[in-house]
Write a protein that holds these residues in place. Structure first.
Motif, PDB file in Angstrom:
ATOM      1  N   GLU A 203       0.942  -1.277   0.053  1.00  0.00           N
ATOM      2  CA  GLU A 203       0.106   0.204  -0.094  1.00  0.00           C
ATOM      3  C   GLU A 203       0.824   1.219  -0.049  1.00  0.00           C
ATOM      4  N   LYS A 206       0.421   3.812  -2.871  1.00  0.00           N
ATOM      5  CA  LYS A 206      -0.615   4.770  -2.784  1.00  0.00           C
ATOM      6  C   LYS A 206      -0.779   5.682  -1.728  1.00  0.00           C
ATOM      7  N   GLU A 209       1.530   8.615  -2.571  1.00  0.00           N
ATOM      8  CA  GLU A 209       0.979   9.639  -3.599  1.00  0.00           C
ATOM      9  C   GLU A 209       0.093  10.758  -2.840  1.00  0.00           C
ATOM     10  N   ARG A 210      -0.672  10.180  -1.977  1.00  0.00           N
ATOM     11  CA  ARG A 210      -1.368  10.947  -1.237  1.00  0.00           C
ATOM     12  C   ARG A 210      -1.044  12.018  -0.441  1.00  0.00           C
TER      13      ARG A 210
END
Length: 362
Positions: A203, A206, A209-210
């Motif tokens: 994870e 992801k 990226e946030r």
């Protein structure tokens, strides 16, 4: 005349429950070393053997036994007359697999070499009270506790803060980061985060990226160490610069250090002298990183002020760029009183203050 070693155990008590992704710290053990030349006990150097449970390579060592053996070995040696010779002696007497002992012994011998006045290195930090810029550390906790810390650090004048993340809900952590950025741009405040390996490998990209929307300076150790292929991919794909921390612990061979950084290609490494094997080992990491155009900074690892003072003076040997992680001396309610002081976002050696370590019994 040989060298004499004395040592005392000192348990540091946190002022609050210090939350990390590995759990909550309430206390921390340290062994304070005292070294002097036989027949001259009035002049001595102090050092600190400092470990963190489940993080330090040697945290489970029986230090009482180890230090007693070292006491016998030291008695057969004279005080070296240079920093390099001290490094050589420590390398001869202490296994690389005892990084905390190396750090403590190097510090005590360097202190003794400079006259036993807490002068570990001859530079501007000690001599002229030149400050070192530091980040303000935000410990994990519930949202209100973390927000309270953020507000307080900014009020105190910090230009760089570092948030421990990974222990509470990720969305809540993003809300805290959003709160900071709504008040202060990246030009006004440098923002770092430290995951302590908390993100699941599947994870991590992801989540990174946030995190790009918060103009972060860097993220420390997003995934657990010893996953070189995964960490290499993270460093390649992430728009948030990656800093290796725990990844360096337990890597002692120079060739292994070179290959680790060459394979993973991080943007930064973070160096904790008591965890990587003392000052000689830290200097080696710095030289390797710079040869590969990798940035670095130095942080303490929850040492008492004896260890923190030594790390600050070592840091001042370099033309450091950016904020160092040296603001941990205020964490304990029974720390050893010292001239170390925080002035806005700098740590200084304030010679109007004094040392007080009478409780140790030395």
């Amino acid at each position: 005349m040989g060298l004499v070693l004395e040592y005392k155990k000192h348990v540091l008590n946190f002022k609050f429950a210090a939350g990390t992704s590995r759990g909550v710290l309430q206390t921390k053990e340290a062994w304070i070393l005292k070294v002097y030349t036989k027949g001259n006990s009035n002049t001595y150097g102090l050092g600190e053997v400092s470990t963190i449970e489940r993080l330090s390579f040697d945290y489970s060592v029986d230090f009482a036994t180890e230090l007693e053996e070292l006491k016998g070995e030291l008695s057969r040696h004279e005080l070296p007359n240079s920093t390099e010779d001290i490094y050589k002696l420590v390398n001869q007497l202490v296994s690389a697999y005892r990084p905390a002992v190396r750090f403590g012994l190097e510090t005590a011998l360097l202190d003794l070499l400079h006259g036993g006045e807490f002068k570990i290195f001859d530079n501007s930090f000690f001599n002229t009270q030149k400050g070192i810029p530091i980040n303000g550390l935000i410990w994990m906790g519930d949202k209100s506790f973390m927000k309270e810390q953020i507000d307080e650090k900014i009020k105190q004048g910090y230009k760089c803060i570092k948030l421990k993340i990974g222990a509470i809900d990720f969305e809540t952590e993003c809300e805290l980061l959003s709160y900071v950025r709504s008040e202060y741009s990246a030009d006004q405040l440098t923002l770092r985060v430290d995951a302590n390996g908390a993100f699941i490998t599947q994870e991590v990209l992801k989540k990174l990226e946030r995190l790009t929307s918060f103009d972060l300076h860097s993220i420390e150790q997003p995934i657990m160490p010893k996953q070189p292929e995964a960490m290499s991919l993270v460093c390649e794909k992430s728009q948030v610069p990656i800093a290796l921390d725990e990844e360096l612990i337990g890597v002692f061979d120079k060739r292994e250090k070179i290959n680790l950084l060459k394979d993973i290609k991080p943007q930064y490494i973070i160096l904790k002298p008591s965890l990587v094997g003392g000052f000689a080992a830290t200097a080696e990491w710095i030289a390797i990183a710079e040869s590969q155009n990798i940035g670095w900074w130095i942080t303490s690892a929850l040492e008492s002020n004896i260890g923190l003072n030594a790390i600050c003076q070592f840091t001042a040997e370099y033309n450091y760029v950016g904020h160092q992680g040296l603001g941990t001396g205020q964490l304990f309610d029974n720390n050893i009183h010292s001239p170390l002081a925080i002035q806005e976002d700098q740590i200084v050696y304030n010679k109007t203050l004094s040392w007080d370590y009478g409780d140790l019994g030395f």
